[in-house]
Design a protein around this motif. Structure first.
Motif, PDB file in Angstrom:
ATOM      1  N   GLN A  19      74.203  52.604  -3.525  1.00  0.00           N
ATOM      2  CA  GLN A  19      73.871  52.074  -4.851  1.00  0.00           C
ATOM      3  C   GLN A  19      74.986  51.829  -5.626  1.00  0.00           C
ATOM      4  OE1 GLN A  19      71.234  55.046  -6.933  1.00  0.00           O
ATOM      5  NE2 GLN A  19      69.557  53.857  -6.639  1.00  0.00           N
ATOM      6  N   LEU A  32      78.024  50.684  -4.020  1.00  0.00           N
ATOM      7  CA  LEU A  32      78.488  49.593  -3.318  1.00  0.00           C
ATOM      8  C   LEU A  32      77.895  48.213  -4.018  1.00  0.00           C
ATOM      9  CD1 LEU A  32      79.418  50.728   0.071  1.00  0.00           C
ATOM     10  CD2 LEU A  32      80.918  50.189  -1.569  1.00  0.00           C
ATOM     11  N   LEU A  33      76.493  48.417  -3.891  1.00  0.00           N
ATOM     12  CA  LEU A  33      75.588  47.214  -4.635  1.00  0.00           C
ATOM     13  C   LEU A  33      75.891  47.092  -5.991  1.00  0.00           C
ATOM     14  CD1 LEU A  33      72.040  47.848  -2.975  1.00  0.00           C
ATOM     15  CD2 LEU A  33      73.516  46.019  -2.769  1.00  0.00           C
ATOM     16  N   ALA A  39      78.743  47.439  -7.571  1.00  0.00           N
ATOM     17  CA  ALA A  39      79.942  47.169  -7.732  1.00  0.00           C
ATOM     18  C   ALA A  39      80.015  45.376  -7.033  1.00  0.00           C
ATOM     19  CB  ALA A  39      81.054  48.030  -6.770  1.00  0.00           C
ATOM     20  N   LEU A  40      79.282  45.392  -6.089  1.00  0.00           N
ATOM     21  CA  LEU A  40      79.067  43.773  -5.867  1.00  0.00           C
ATOM     22  C   LEU A  40      78.418  42.723  -6.618  1.00  0.00           C
ATOM     23  CD1 LEU A  40      79.142  41.799  -3.082  1.00  0.00           C
ATOM     24  CD2 LEU A  40      76.727  42.390  -3.113  1.00  0.00           C
ATOM     25  N   PHE A  41      77.179  43.410  -7.418  1.00  0.00           N
ATOM     26  CA  PHE A  41      76.532  42.551  -8.218  1.00  0.00           C
ATOM     27  C   PHE A  41      77.315  42.441  -9.702  1.00  0.00           C
ATOM     28  CE2 PHE A  41      72.642  43.222  -5.535  1.00  0.00           C
ATOM     29  CZ  PHE A  41      72.502  42.000  -5.334  1.00  0.00           C
ATOM     30  N   PHE A  86      80.540  42.477  -9.779  1.00  0.00           N
ATOM     31  CA  PHE A  86      81.863  41.481  -9.789  1.00  0.00           C
ATOM     32  C   PHE A  86      81.167  40.048  -9.753  1.00  0.00           C
ATOM     33  CE2 PHE A  86      84.452  38.883  -6.857  1.00  0.00           C
ATOM     34  CZ  PHE A  86      85.317  38.838  -7.115  1.00  0.00           C
ATOM     35  N   SER A  87      79.951  39.922  -8.895  1.00  0.00           N
ATOM     36  CA  SER A  87      79.581  38.491  -8.743  1.00  0.00           C
ATOM     37  C   SER A  87      78.922  38.055  -9.993  1.00  0.00           C
ATOM     38  CB  SER A  87      78.307  38.671  -7.847  1.00  0.00           C
ATOM     39  OG  SER A  87      77.578  37.349  -7.588  1.00  0.00           O
ATOM     40  N   GLU A 112      72.572  39.306 -12.834  1.00  0.00           N
ATOM     41  CA  GLU A 112      73.337  40.150 -11.905  1.00  0.00           C
ATOM     42  C   GLU A 112      74.223  41.161 -12.597  1.00  0.00           C
ATOM     43  OE1 GLU A 112      75.656  37.460  -9.519  1.00  0.00           O
ATOM     44  OE2 GLU A 112      73.772  37.058  -8.156  1.00  0.00           O
ATOM     45  N   GLY A 149      73.433  45.114 -11.783  1.00  0.00           N
ATOM     46  CA  GLY A 149      74.417  46.079 -11.279  1.00  0.00           C
ATOM     47  C   GLY A 149      74.553  47.210 -12.091  1.00  0.00           C
ATOM     48  N   SER A 151      73.365  36.574   4.577  1.00  0.00           N
ATOM     49  CA  SER A 151      74.115  37.306   3.456  1.00  0.00           C
ATOM     50  C   SER A 151      73.155  37.648   2.307  1.00  0.00           C
ATOM     51  CB  SER A 151      75.408  36.742   3.140  1.00  0.00           C
ATOM     52  OG  SER A 151      76.052  37.482   2.078  1.00  0.00           O
ATOM     53  N   LEU A 194      71.405  41.520   1.660  1.00  0.00           N
ATOM     54  CA  LEU A 194      71.700  42.119   0.481  1.00  0.00           C
ATOM     55  C   LEU A 194      70.299  42.477  -0.151  1.00  0.00           C
ATOM     56  CD1 LEU A 194      74.655  40.490  -1.378  1.00  0.00           C
ATOM     57  CD2 LEU A 194      74.594  42.788  -0.411  1.00  0.00           C
TER      58      LEU A 194
END
Length: 111
Positions: free
Chosen positions: A9, A11-12, A14-16, A18-19, A49, A53, A99, A103
């Motif tokens: 959770q 990592l996801l 952080a990714l979302f 940032f995106s 997003e 996140g 990708s 995800l």
């Protein structure tokens, strides 16, 4: 298992975050170069997003309405399904849609 779920959770999230943040900060002209989508729609996806996140972490972390975490994950899964479709439609089958698809699967796992 609980530690692994928090790691996934985190990592996801952080990714979302940032995106989504990048979709809000970048100029619209830069975002519409590779894919011809309306700029306001891309900004809307960025907000979704970013909030999704944040929604993956905060409700469970603060123990305030932790039932919102699966809803945030489900919303992000919908976004990833759309991203897979856009990747296949605009770039074609020769491009890798793995990708966004992967995800989405990881997001479903955390829901």
């Amino acid at each position: 298992m609980n530690v692994a779920l928090w790691i996934v959770q985190g990592l996801l999230a952080a990714l979302f975050v940032f995106s989504g943040g990048m979709k809000l900060v970048l100029p619209i002209e830069k975002m519409t170069d590779p894919v011809a989508l309306p700029g306001l729609f891309l900004r809307f996806i960025g907000v979704c997003e970013l909030l999704g996140g944040i929604g993956l972490i905060l409700p469970s972390l603060l123990r305030i309405r932790p039932g919102l975490t699966p809803l945030a994950a489900a919303g992000l899964i919908v976004i990833m399904i759309g991203a897979t479709g856009i990747t296949l439609a605009y770039i074609g089958l020769e491009a890798s849609a793995d990708s966004p698809e992967s995800l989405g699967k990881v997001g479903a796992l955390s829901a």
